[in-house]
Design a protein around this motif. Structure first.
Motif, PDB file in Angstrom:
ATOM      1  N   ASN A 110       0.949  -1.066  -0.156  1.00  0.00           N
ATOM      2  CA  ASN A 110       0.036  -0.137  -0.046  1.00  0.00           C
ATOM      3  C   ASN A 110       0.962   1.142   0.009  1.00  0.00           C
ATOM      4  O   ASN A 110       1.531   1.387  -0.878  1.00  0.00           O
ATOM      5  N   ASN A 111       0.720   2.053   0.935  1.00  0.00           N
ATOM      6  CA  ASN A 111       1.557   3.345   1.212  1.00  0.00           C
ATOM      7  C   ASN A 111       2.362   3.295   2.366  1.00  0.00           C
ATOM      8  O   ASN A 111       2.826   4.252   2.777  1.00  0.00           O
ATOM      9  N   VAL A 112       3.093   1.937   2.455  1.00  0.00           N
ATOM     10  CA  VAL A 112       3.827   1.668   3.863  1.00  0.00           C
ATOM     11  C   VAL A 112       5.078   0.897   3.135  1.00  0.00           C
ATOM     12  O   VAL A 112       5.003   0.135   2.419  1.00  0.00           O
ATOM     13  N   ILE A 113       6.271   0.997   3.742  1.00  0.00           N
ATOM     14  CA  ILE A 113       7.537   0.322   3.520  1.00  0.00           C
ATOM     15  C   ILE A 113       7.783  -0.476   4.951  1.00  0.00           C
ATOM     16  O   ILE A 113       7.846   0.267   5.966  1.00  0.00           O
ATOM     17  N   ASP A 114       7.761  -1.812   4.941  1.00  0.00           N
ATOM     18  CA  ASP A 114       8.135  -2.598   5.994  1.00  0.00           C
ATOM     19  C   ASP A 114       9.667  -2.816   5.946  1.00  0.00           C
ATOM     20  O   ASP A 114      10.163  -3.091   4.857  1.00  0.00           O
ATOM     21  N   PHE A 115      10.435  -2.729   6.928  1.00  0.00           N
ATOM     22  CA  PHE A 115      12.003  -3.009   7.058  1.00  0.00           C
ATOM     23  C   PHE A 115      12.208  -4.360   7.788  1.00  0.00           C
ATOM     24  O   PHE A 115      11.618  -4.321   8.806  1.00  0.00           O
ATOM     25  N   TYR A 116      13.160  -4.940   7.156  1.00  0.00           N
ATOM     26  CA  TYR A 116      13.762  -6.298   7.678  1.00  0.00           C
ATOM     27  C   TYR A 116      15.028  -6.338   7.933  1.00  0.00           C
ATOM     28  O   TYR A 116      15.671  -5.803   7.205  1.00  0.00           O
ATOM     29  N   TYR A 117      15.569  -7.137   8.900  1.00  0.00           N
ATOM     30  CA  TYR A 117      16.948  -7.077   9.243  1.00  0.00           C
ATOM     31  C   TYR A 117      17.243  -8.728   8.924  1.00  0.00           C
ATOM     32  O   TYR A 117      16.520  -9.607   9.788  1.00  0.00           O
ATOM     33  N   HIS A 118      18.102  -9.160   8.023  1.00  0.00           N
ATOM     34  CA  HIS A 118      18.458 -10.464   7.865  1.00  0.00           C
ATOM     35  C   HIS A 118      19.700 -10.948   8.570  1.00  0.00           C
ATOM     36  O   HIS A 118      20.770 -10.259   8.318  1.00  0.00           O
ATOM     37  N   VAL A 119      19.740 -12.101   9.446  1.00  0.00           N
ATOM     38  CA  VAL A 119      20.613 -12.546  10.225  1.00  0.00           C
ATOM     39  C   VAL A 119      20.829 -13.997   9.974  1.00  0.00           C
ATOM     40  O   VAL A 119      19.688 -14.511   9.528  1.00  0.00           O
ATOM     41  N   LYS A 120      21.710 -14.706  10.582  1.00  0.00           N
ATOM     42  CA  LYS A 120      21.618 -15.913  10.084  1.00  0.00           C
ATOM     43  C   LYS A 120      20.661 -16.879  10.791  1.00  0.00           C
ATOM     44  O   LYS A 120      20.250 -17.958  10.173  1.00  0.00           O
ATOM     45  N   GLU A 121      19.945 -16.093  11.963  1.00  0.00           N
ATOM     46  CA  GLU A 121      18.880 -16.916  12.461  1.00  0.00           C
ATOM     47  C   GLU A 121      17.614 -16.557  11.666  1.00  0.00           C
ATOM     48  O   GLU A 121      16.654 -17.257  12.110  1.00  0.00           O
ATOM     49  N   GLY A 122      17.399 -15.850  10.853  1.00  0.00           N
ATOM     50  CA  GLY A 122      16.376 -15.388   9.906  1.00  0.00           C
ATOM     51  C   GLY A 122      16.043 -14.078   9.828  1.00  0.00           C
ATOM     52  O   GLY A 122      16.973 -13.111  10.119  1.00  0.00           O
TER      53      GLY A 122
ATOM     54  N   LYS B 148      14.031 -10.735  10.558  1.00  0.00           N
ATOM     55  CA  LYS B 148      13.522 -10.028  11.828  1.00  0.00           C
ATOM     56  C   LYS B 148      12.861  -8.793  11.191  1.00  0.00           C
ATOM     57  O   LYS B 148      13.499  -8.018  10.638  1.00  0.00           O
ATOM     58  N   TYR B 149      11.679  -8.437  11.907  1.00  0.00           N
ATOM     59  CA  TYR B 149      10.801  -7.163  11.654  1.00  0.00           C
ATOM     60  C   TYR B 149      11.510  -6.204  12.387  1.00  0.00           C
ATOM     61  O   TYR B 149      11.635  -6.025  13.614  1.00  0.00           O
ATOM     62  N   LEU B 150      11.572  -4.880  11.519  1.00  0.00           N
ATOM     63  CA  LEU B 150      12.105  -3.669  12.323  1.00  0.00           C
ATOM     64  C   LEU B 150      11.472  -2.791  12.564  1.00  0.00           C
ATOM     65  O   LEU B 150      11.135  -2.368  13.745  1.00  0.00           O
ATOM     66  N   PHE B 151      10.951  -2.274  11.668  1.00  0.00           N
ATOM     67  CA  PHE B 151       9.734  -1.240  11.678  1.00  0.00           C
ATOM     68  C   PHE B 151       8.948  -0.956  10.496  1.00  0.00           C
ATOM     69  O   PHE B 151       9.434  -1.388   9.304  1.00  0.00           O
ATOM     70  N   SER B 152       8.092  -0.216  10.456  1.00  0.00           N
ATOM     71  CA  SER B 152       7.329  -0.001   8.931  1.00  0.00           C
ATOM     72  C   SER B 152       7.240   1.753   9.091  1.00  0.00           C
ATOM     73  O   SER B 152       7.443   2.604  10.215  1.00  0.00           O
ATOM     74  N   GLN B 153       7.347   2.261   8.079  1.00  0.00           N
ATOM     75  CA  GLN B 153       7.107   3.770   7.878  1.00  0.00           C
ATOM     76  C   GLN B 153       6.199   4.294   6.531  1.00  0.00           C
ATOM     77  O   GLN B 153       6.321   3.204   5.631  1.00  0.00           O
ATOM     78  N   LYS B 154       5.953   5.350   6.536  1.00  0.00           N
ATOM     79  CA  LYS B 154       5.164   5.774   5.412  1.00  0.00           C
ATOM     80  C   LYS B 154       5.985   5.907   4.097  1.00  0.00           C
ATOM     81  O   LYS B 154       7.298   6.016   4.098  1.00  0.00           O
ATOM     82  N   PHE B 155       5.366   5.555   2.932  1.00  0.00           N
ATOM     83  CA  PHE B 155       6.157   5.232   1.737  1.00  0.00           C
ATOM     84  C   PHE B 155       6.925   6.679   1.299  1.00  0.00           C
ATOM     85  O   PHE B 155       6.318   7.762   1.664  1.00  0.00           O
TER      86      PHE B 155
END
Length: 81
Positions: free
Chosen positions: A12-24, A26-33
């Protein structure tokens, strides 16, 4: 050497940020596009690449996003450890 990566998912009008580590992933945060933020992160960025960011004051929205990433990364690593 860390090879952890930051990726995004646009919805939609949002960007979700993810952190990739060896364990998998991980969701960080979301912010407006924001086009500038989306273009910078669209192919993912290594953590070291973000920490070495040099183009400050070119895009205030991107500056703010990059400056808050270390705080969210520390939180995720602490809570998910």
């Amino acid at each position: 050497m860390k090879t952890n990566k930051i990726t995004i998912v646009k919805r939609n009008n949002v960007i979700d940020f993810y952190y990739h580590v060896k364990e998998g992933k991980k969701y960080l945060f979301s912010q407006k596009f924001s086009k500038g933020v989306y273009e910078y992160f669209q192919n993912g960025r290594l953590e070291l690449e973000i920490l070495a960011f040099k183009k400050w004051n070119h895009n205030p929205r991107l500056d703010k996003t990059i400056s808050k990433l270390p705080m969210y990364i520390r939180y995720v690593l602490k809570e998910c450890a």
